[in-house]
Design an enzyme around this catalytic site. Structure first.
Site, short mmCIF file in Angstrom:
data_model
loop_
_atom_site.label_atom_id
_atom_site.label_comp_id
_atom_site.label_asym_id
_atom_site.label_seq_id
_atom_site.Cartn_x
_atom_site.Cartn_y
_atom_site.Cartn_z
N CYS A 9 0.07 5.83 41.69
CA CYS A 9 0.48 5.04 40.52
C CYS A 9 -0.64 5.13 39.49
O CYS A 9 -1.45 6.06 39.52
CB CYS A 9 0.78 3.60 40.91
SG CYS A 9 -0.67 2.67 41.48
N ALA A 10 -0.70 4.17 38.58
CA ALA A 10 -1.71 4.22 37.53
C ALA A 10 -3.11 3.91 38.05
O ALA A 10 -4.07 4.62 37.77
CB ALA A 10 -1.35 3.27 36.40
#
Length: 380
Positions: A75-76
């Site tokens: 993810c980020a």
């Protein structure tokens, strides 16, 4: 089963070793398409995080994920990936998540030796998550660093490993897509910091103008470094020619494109400069000169030996931007179609000029995403 944790550095090693990997990216599709982990043996699947919040008996995402293959969730920044990994673990998957997510991935530096001779060595440092490239060249116990990223410990550690002292630090231009580490690196090593004087007009940063040092040598065996003005991406861009054979082009010429001329708000004027650089300044250079840029966009720009670069002759044959020899057509195209602006470039430029300071957390936020320094119409 237990959820595993994979560090960004270990992920790089696994990709470099050719391990087949399935990466589940749980960011929004737009973010995934803009920037994600890539590799010749990497398969990426994008299923947004929200799709995993309801754990009904037969969730839709089960049809998209193989049950017999390990999955690495990304993810980020790692938090959403951890939560999704825990969901997958409860459903019986062999799963791990990437520590720090894409932010962590953006901070991996991979040194690759480009050339090693008995009396000198050229090393490319590839910041794989950003597509940013920097260089350490050493001879006779002393070293030159070109286009350093903000993680200066990477260069200090490499210099220690090579048994050399950093005495010269150069920026080929004022960077707009990432925070330069050159000023800090020069301060910590006592090295001279060089950049074109026009790039720092009005700035208080102590520097030596490259215009005043077109040629210098260092090391027990002479390594000539010729600073060639190559404006276009910025008015003060330079390229460095080492031993008449290796051309460090900054953001002027890439393996698959040219530097975009629009970031200063003078796109037509800078496109004119870029045309003169390509078809006048660099034209006399031999085809066997090896171009080593400051950025790249995809693994297609890798050389077979693992570094990013290509012979100038090959670039002339395959890069359609270098075949657009009509000045007006060149200027019109490059002035009007340069693509999405690098995010936060105004603030990053201000930091690199010394007008603003930020902490590490803000620096990480500002650098989020891929580099966007090439004109989008270039053959990439």
């Amino acid at each position: 089963m237990a959820v595993g944790i994979v560090t960004p550095q270990s992920l790089y090693v696994r990709i470099a070793d050719g391990e087949e990997l399935l990466i589940l990216d749980v960011r929004l599709l737009e973010d995934f398409e803009s920037w994600h982990v890539e590799g010749p043996t990497v398969t990426s699947v994008n299923i947004p995080y929200l799709d995993f919040l309801t754990e009904e008996a037969a969730p839709a995402w089960k049809k998209l994920l193989p049950a017999d293959q390990p999955i690495l969730v990304n993810c980020a920044r790692g938090r959403s990936a951890q939560l999704v990994a825990e969901v997958l673990d409860r459903h019986g998957y062999e799963v791990a998540y990437l520590e720090g997510g894409m932010s962590g991935w953006s901070e991996v530096y991979a040194p690759v030796t480009v050339i090693e001779e008995p009396d000198w060595k050229l090393i490319q440092l590839n910041r794989v998550g950003k597509g940013c490239l920097s260089y350490l060249i050493h001879s006779g116990g002393t070293a030159l660093v070109v286009d350093a990223g903000r993680h200066v410990e990477q260069y200090l550690a490499l210099a220690r490993a090579e048994g050399v002292s950093i005495v010269h630090v150069v920026d080929t231009h004022l960077h707009a897509d990432h925070i330069s580490g050159s000023v800090e690196l020069a301060a910590r090593t006592g090295a001279h910091y060089y950049i074109s004087g026009s790039e720092l007009q009005g700035s208080d940063i102590a520097h030596t103008a490259l215009e005043d040092h077109r040629i210098w040598t260092f090391g027990a065996v002479t390594v000539c470094v010729l600073a060639i003005p190559t404006p276009g991406h910025t008015p003060g861009s330079v390229s460095l020619l080492l031993n008449n054979q290796y051309l460090l082009t900054g953001d002027t010429v890439f393996v698959g494109g040219l530097g975009r001329p629009d970031l200063g708000g003078k796109s037509r004027e800078w496109a004119q400069l870029l045309y003169d650089t390509v078809f006048t300044t660099l034209a006399p250079l031999a085809d066997d000169v090896l171009v080593l840029p400051a950025h790249y966009a995809s693994r297609a720009e890798y050389h077979a030996d693992g570094y990013v670069g290509a012979k100038l002759g090959l670039i002339r044959e395959t890069n359609d931007a270098l075949r657009l020899t009509d000045r007006e057509a060149f200027v019109e195209r490059f002035a009007s179609e340069s693509g999405a602006t690098p995010p936060n470039y105004t603030e990053i430029t201000s930091i690199n000029r010394g007008d603003k300071q930020v902490d590490a957390t803000r620096a990480l936020e500002l650098e989020n995403g891929p580099n966007r320094c090439a004109a989008k119409h270039a053959n990439r």
